[in-house]
Design a protein around this motif. Sequence first.
Motif, PDB file in Angstrom:
ATOM      1  N   ARG A  10      18.148  19.725 -12.915  1.00  0.00           N
ATOM      2  CA  ARG A  10      18.023  19.380 -11.564  1.00  0.00           C
ATOM      3  C   ARG A  10      19.484  19.929 -10.893  1.00  0.00           C
ATOM      4  O   ARG A  10      19.508  19.992  -9.551  1.00  0.00           O
ATOM      5  N   TYR A 169      13.230  21.427  -6.027  1.00  0.00           N
ATOM      6  CA  TYR A 169      12.463  21.550  -7.176  1.00  0.00           C
ATOM      7  C   TYR A 169      13.477  21.512  -8.330  1.00  0.00           C
ATOM      8  O   TYR A 169      14.744  21.838  -8.019  1.00  0.00           O
ATOM      9  N   PHE A 171      14.800  23.201 -11.843  1.00  0.00           N
ATOM     10  CA  PHE A 171      14.726  24.405 -12.481  1.00  0.00           C
ATOM     11  C   PHE A 171      14.954  24.406 -13.733  1.00  0.00           C
ATOM     12  O   PHE A 171      15.567  23.440 -14.494  1.00  0.00           O
ATOM     13  N   LEU A 188      11.383  30.902  -7.574  1.00  0.00           N
ATOM     14  CA  LEU A 188      10.342  30.502  -8.180  1.00  0.00           C
ATOM     15  C   LEU A 188      10.077  30.767  -9.445  1.00  0.00           C
ATOM     16  O   LEU A 188       9.418  29.722 -10.182  1.00  0.00           O
ATOM     17  N   VAL A 191      11.409  27.759 -11.456  1.00  0.00           N
ATOM     18  CA  VAL A 191      11.039  26.515 -11.233  1.00  0.00           C
ATOM     19  C   VAL A 191      10.020  25.897 -12.444  1.00  0.00           C
ATOM     20  O   VAL A 191       9.340  26.713 -12.568  1.00  0.00           O
ATOM     21  N   CYS A 192      10.460  24.712 -12.678  1.00  0.00           N
ATOM     22  CA  CYS A 192       9.514  24.102 -14.026  1.00  0.00           C
ATOM     23  C   CYS A 192       8.623  23.005 -13.496  1.00  0.00           C
ATOM     24  O   CYS A 192       8.616  21.920 -14.108  1.00  0.00           O
ATOM     25  N   SER A 193       7.978  23.222 -12.289  1.00  0.00           N
ATOM     26  CA  SER A 193       7.136  22.140 -11.656  1.00  0.00           C
ATOM     27  C   SER A 193       6.136  22.829 -11.037  1.00  0.00           C
ATOM     28  O   SER A 193       6.066  24.151 -10.900  1.00  0.00           O
ATOM     29  N   THR A 195       4.265  24.485  -8.207  1.00  0.00           N
ATOM     30  CA  THR A 195       4.710  25.032  -6.878  1.00  0.00           C
ATOM     31  C   THR A 195       3.389  25.475  -6.260  1.00  0.00           C
ATOM     32  O   THR A 195       3.620  26.369  -5.115  1.00  0.00           O
TER      33      THR A 195
END
Length: 295
Positions: A10, A169, A171, A188, A191-193, A195
Motif C-alpha cells: 500500500r 487501491y 498494489f 490497474l 492492483v491486487c483487489s 476493481t
Amino acid sequence: MEGVEASGLRNQTYFTLQAFSHLTALQVFPLEGILLMFLITLTGNFLIIIAATTDPALHTPMYYFLKNLTLTDICFTLNIVPKMLVDLLLERKVISFSACALQLYIVIFFITSECFLLGAMAYDRYMAICHPLHYAITMKREVCIRMVIACWIAGIPLSVGLTGWLFSYPFCGSKEIEHLFCDIAPILDLVCSDTHLFELLVFVATVVIVLIPFVLTAPSYIQIIHTILQMPSAEGRCKASFTWFAHLMVVTLFCCTTGLIRLKPKSKVSANSRKLMALSYTVVTPMLNPILYGL
C-alpha cells in the motif's frame, strides 16, 4: 508477515516504466525519431497559436477553438514525451508514486478537455457550413469563450476522481508499469483487489467523453457533406471540404485510439499493442494537428 507485506504494497513509493524495453517492433524507432516528432509538435502548435493571435484575419471562432486545441496538445505532450525521452536514455526508468499520480491526473484532464474541444470544433464547422447566415450570431465571441471554459473545466472532476480512486487501491509486488507513461490500464494491472466498480466507471466515462461526441459528430458531417455537394462554386466546395476533413481525421485518430484503450482497461490487449496505440495519440496526433489545420 502478511500484514507487513500488505502494508508495504500500500505504501508503494515508486514504479518503473518499461516503455520500449520489450517492444522489439520499435527497436528501429530510436530516440531521434521521437525527439524529432516532439520538436515538430511544439514548433507547429506554437506557430499556430502565434499566427492565430497576431493575424486579425484569423480572429474567428474556428481559430479560437484551434488555439485552445493546440494548447492542450502542447501541455499533453510536455507531460509525457520529455519523461519518455529520458527513459530511452536511462537504464532505470523510475517514477515516484506521487509523480505517477500527477502524470495520470494530467493525462485524464487533457484527454477529457481535448475530446470536448473537438466536439465544439465540430459544432463550429457545422454552423459555418450548414447555417452560414446564422453563424455570426450563434458563434459570437461570448458564446465561444463560454464553450472553451466549459471544455477546460470538464476535465477537472473526472481526473481528480479517477486518479484519487485508482491510487487508493493496494498494489501487488511488481513495481513495473508495462507502458510508456502512467495510464489507467497498466496501473490497474498492478492492483491486487477487486476493481470492477472502478472499471465500470472508466467505461461509462469513456462512452460519455469519447464515444458520444464522436457519434454525435457523424450526423453533423453527413449534413455538412450534403451542404458541400450543393455548393455552386468548385473553389467553395474544395475549401469547405478541407476544413471538415482535417477535423474529421484528427477526431477519428484521437477518439479511436483513446477509446479502444479505455473502454476495457483490463482487456486482453497486449502491452505492446497498448504502447503502439498510446504512441499514436501522445506523439503522432499532436504532431499531425498543426500540419492538417495549418495547410
